[in-house]
Design a protein around this motif. Structure first.
Motif, mmCIF file in Angstrom:
data_model
loop_
_atom_site.group_PDB
_atom_site.id
_atom_site.type_symbol
_atom_site.label_atom_id
_atom_site.label_comp_id
_atom_site.label_asym_id
_atom_site.label_seq_id
_atom_site.Cartn_x
_atom_site.Cartn_y
_atom_site.Cartn_z
ATOM 1 N N LEU A 65 9.545 -12.225 3.574
ATOM 2 C CA LEU A 65 9.629 -11.116 2.628
ATOM 3 C C LEU A 65 8.603 -11.315 1.525
ATOM 4 C CD1 LEU A 65 10.975 -8.604 1.318
ATOM 5 C CD2 LEU A 65 12.584 -10.186 0.212
ATOM 6 N N VAL A 66 7.838 -10.251 1.244
ATOM 7 C CA VAL A 66 6.935 -10.234 0.091
ATOM 8 C C VAL A 66 7.395 -9.077 -0.793
ATOM 9 C CG1 VAL A 66 4.573 -10.100 -0.723
ATOM 10 C CG2 VAL A 66 5.047 -11.114 1.515
ATOM 11 N N ALA A 67 8.026 -9.401 -1.905
ATOM 12 C CA ALA A 67 8.625 -8.389 -2.766
ATOM 13 C C ALA A 67 7.690 -8.081 -3.945
ATOM 14 C CB ALA A 67 9.988 -8.872 -3.269
ATOM 15 N N GLN A 68 7.081 -6.900 -3.910
ATOM 16 C CA GLN A 68 6.234 -6.414 -5.015
ATOM 17 C C GLN A 68 5.140 -7.421 -5.361
ATOM 18 O OE1 GLN A 68 6.573 -3.406 -6.045
ATOM 19 N NE2 GLN A 68 5.867 -3.139 -8.138
ATOM 20 N N ALA A 69 4.477 -7.964 -4.323
ATOM 21 C CA ALA A 69 3.461 -8.988 -4.600
ATOM 22 C C ALA A 69 2.275 -8.966 -3.653
ATOM 23 C CB ALA A 69 4.102 -10.378 -4.564
ATOM 24 N N LEU A 70 2.314 -8.183 -2.578
ATOM 25 C CA LEU A 70 1.242 -8.245 -1.585
ATOM 26 C C LEU A 70 -0.121 -7.934 -2.194
ATOM 27 C CD1 LEU A 70 0.650 -8.640 1.464
ATOM 28 C CD2 LEU A 70 0.760 -6.151 1.686
ATOM 29 N N ASP A 96 -4.858 -12.488 -0.859
ATOM 30 C CA ASP A 96 -5.937 -12.272 0.102
ATOM 31 C C ASP A 96 -5.219 -11.801 1.359
ATOM 32 O OD1 ASP A 96 -7.698 -12.603 2.290
ATOM 33 O OD2 ASP A 96 -8.861 -14.087 1.186
ATOM 34 N N ILE A 97 -5.160 -10.500 1.563
ATOM 35 C CA ILE A 97 -4.222 -9.911 2.521
ATOM 36 C C ILE A 97 -4.491 -10.349 3.953
ATOM 37 C CG2 ILE A 97 -3.373 -7.730 3.478
ATOM 38 C CD1 ILE A 97 -3.752 -6.519 0.677
ATOM 39 N N ASP A 98 -5.756 -10.358 4.371
ATOM 40 C CA ASP A 98 -6.056 -10.762 5.748
ATOM 41 C C ASP A 98 -5.645 -12.209 6.001
ATOM 42 O OD1 ASP A 98 -7.060 -8.275 6.372
ATOM 43 O OD2 ASP A 98 -9.140 -8.819 5.917
ATOM 44 N N ARG A 99 -5.905 -13.099 5.054
ATOM 45 C CA ARG A 99 -5.522 -14.506 5.210
ATOM 46 C C ARG A 99 -4.001 -14.646 5.239
ATOM 47 N NH1 ARG A 99 -8.480 -18.285 0.992
ATOM 48 N NH2 ARG A 99 -7.267 -19.828 2.168
ATOM 49 N N ILE A 119 7.500 -6.008 3.596
ATOM 50 C CA ILE A 119 6.724 -5.864 2.366
ATOM 51 C C ILE A 119 7.386 -4.772 1.528
ATOM 52 C CG2 ILE A 119 4.453 -5.411 1.385
ATOM 53 C CD1 ILE A 119 4.491 -7.796 3.275
ATOM 54 N N SER A 120 7.872 -5.134 0.341
ATOM 55 C CA SER A 120 8.537 -4.135 -0.498
ATOM 56 C C SER A 120 7.679 -3.781 -1.699
ATOM 57 C CB SER A 120 9.910 -4.644 -0.964
ATOM 58 O OG SER A 120 9.775 -5.646 -1.946
ATOM 59 N N SER A 121 7.868 -2.575 -2.197
ATOM 60 C CA SER A 121 7.144 -2.123 -3.394
ATOM 61 C C SER A 121 7.984 -1.086 -4.120
ATOM 62 C CB SER A 121 5.788 -1.516 -3.020
ATOM 63 O OG SER A 121 5.951 -0.387 -2.178
ATOM 64 N N TYR A 122 7.814 -1.044 -5.441
ATOM 65 C CA TYR A 122 8.424 0.018 -6.232
ATOM 66 C C TYR A 122 7.457 0.413 -7.325
ATOM 67 C CZ TYR A 122 9.750 -3.756 -9.506
ATOM 68 O OH TYR A 122 9.744 -4.833 -10.364
ATOM 69 N N ASN A 123 7.580 1.650 -7.772
ATOM 70 C CA ASN A 123 6.612 2.198 -8.711
ATOM 71 C C ASN A 123 7.274 2.431 -10.063
ATOM 72 O OD1 ASN A 123 4.115 3.556 -9.608
ATOM 73 N ND2 ASN A 123 3.699 3.699 -7.414
ATOM 74 N N VAL A 124 6.800 3.412 -10.794
ATOM 75 C CA VAL A 124 7.288 3.665 -12.147
ATOM 76 C C VAL A 124 8.736 4.138 -12.093
ATOM 77 C CG1 VAL A 124 6.901 4.961 -14.278
ATOM 78 C CG2 VAL A 124 4.967 4.232 -12.891
ATOM 79 N N ASP A 179 2.405 2.627 -2.183
ATOM 80 C CA ASP A 179 3.413 1.883 -1.414
ATOM 81 C C ASP A 179 2.783 1.119 -0.248
ATOM 82 O OD1 ASP A 179 5.662 2.627 -2.957
ATOM 83 O OD2 ASP A 179 5.715 4.574 -1.956
ATOM 84 N N TYR A 180 1.570 0.621 -0.474
ATOM 85 C CA TYR A 180 0.836 -0.175 0.529
ATOM 86 C C TYR A 180 0.543 0.607 1.814
ATOM 87 C CZ TYR A 180 2.486 -4.087 -2.391
ATOM 88 O OH TYR A 180 2.770 -4.934 -3.426
ATOM 89 N N GLU A 181 0.618 1.911 1.756
ATOM 90 C CA GLU A 181 0.452 2.709 2.978
ATOM 91 C C GLU A 181 -0.958 2.603 3.559
ATOM 92 O OE1 GLU A 181 1.571 6.662 2.028
ATOM 93 O OE2 GLU A 181 3.727 6.260 2.058
ATOM 94 N N ASP A 182 -1.959 2.297 2.733
ATOM 95 C CA ASP A 182 -3.340 2.235 3.209
ATOM 96 C C ASP A 182 -3.710 0.887 3.801
ATOM 97 O OD1 ASP A 182 -3.696 4.843 2.351
ATOM 98 O OD2 ASP A 182 -4.418 4.248 0.370
ATOM 99 N N ILE A 183 -2.798 -0.068 3.775
ATOM 100 C CA ILE A 183 -3.069 -1.393 4.330
ATOM 101 C C ILE A 183 -2.770 -1.382 5.822
ATOM 102 C CG2 ILE A 183 -2.297 -3.799 4.348
ATOM 103 C CD1 ILE A 183 -1.795 -3.563 1.373
#
Length: 227
Positions: free
Chosen positions: A78-83, A87-90, A107-112, A145-149
């Motif tokens: 789990l990566v919570a609000q930190a990805l 260095d994402i590929d590594r 991979i979790s994320s939250y916004n405002v 929300d990391y959608e482009d990764i």
């Protein structure tokens, strides 16, 4: 590579004022993992996600800005609000190495935060204009929300949860001061912008001791390792 540390200078405040993840998220992660044996909370920060995982997994490894070797394969990472700090590929390469077959990367994320419309408008202005120039460029990944990764795992359908809290105006101010952009503003300008924000919010909040409900939509991208 030097670690980008935006939080250790105010770690006590971060632990005190940040919202808590819902247990339903950890229940879900345990349910889709091959076994509830080993989980790795990567970039654990104040450890709140690790504590949540520990209620559902036999063994939880929590790391933060370390080169710790993972000796045993994991059922869940789990990566919570930190990805966005990685260095994402590594990281993805390392995740593939330590996950078991059919292991899960989440991979979790939250916004405002979301609150009443009038208060929300004031906070969004603070986020966009006052602290906006001080957000690091990596923050843009959270905005989407990391959608482009590109996710190099067999991805499941995105899942959404919600964090909730009931805070006074004082607690909200403490949370806003934990923003990395707020801390950078203070360092650059020499004063705390939250002070004037609190005065502005006070005209709407009225009684600063009143508890108001606050929500954060919580987005989860989940992938399964297929070896």
């Amino acid at each position: 590579m030097k670690f980008k540390d935006h939080f250790s200078g105010h770690a006590v405040e971060y632990a005190k004022f940040r919202p808590r993840y819902p247990d339903k998220m950890f229940e879900y992660l345990a349910s889709i993992s091959p076994r509830p044996e080993r989980a790795w909370d990567c970039a654990t920060g104040n450890g709140q996600a690790a504590v949540g995982l520990a209620r559902h997994f036999d063994n939880v490894t929590a790391t933060d800005a370390t080169a710790q070797q993972i000796e045993s394969a994991d059922d869940l990472i789990l990566v919570a609000q930190a990805l966005h700090w990685f260095d994402i590929d590594r990281f993805f390469t390392e995740a593939k190495r330590v996950l078991k077959e059919d292991g899960v990367l989440a991979i979790s994320s939250y916004n405002v935060l979301q609150i009443s419309p009038e208060i929300g408008a004031i906070i969004r202005n603070f986020y966009r204009k006052t602290t906006g120039p001080f957000w690091p460029p990596e923050r843009e990944l959270v905005e989407t929300d990391y959608e482009d990764i590109k996710f190099p795992f067999a991805e499941l359908s995105p899942v959404r949860f919600e964090m909730r809290a009931r805070w006074t105006l004082h607690h909200l101010a403490g949370y806003l001061r934990t923003w990395s952009a707020t801390q950078k503003f203070i360092a650059a300008r020499g004063f705390d912008p939250v002070d004037s924000l609190v005065r502005e919010l006070g005209t709407v909040w009225k009684n600063p001791e009143e508890l108001r409900e606050i929500k954060w939509p919580l987005h989860l991208r989940v992938g399964v390792l297929q070896k």
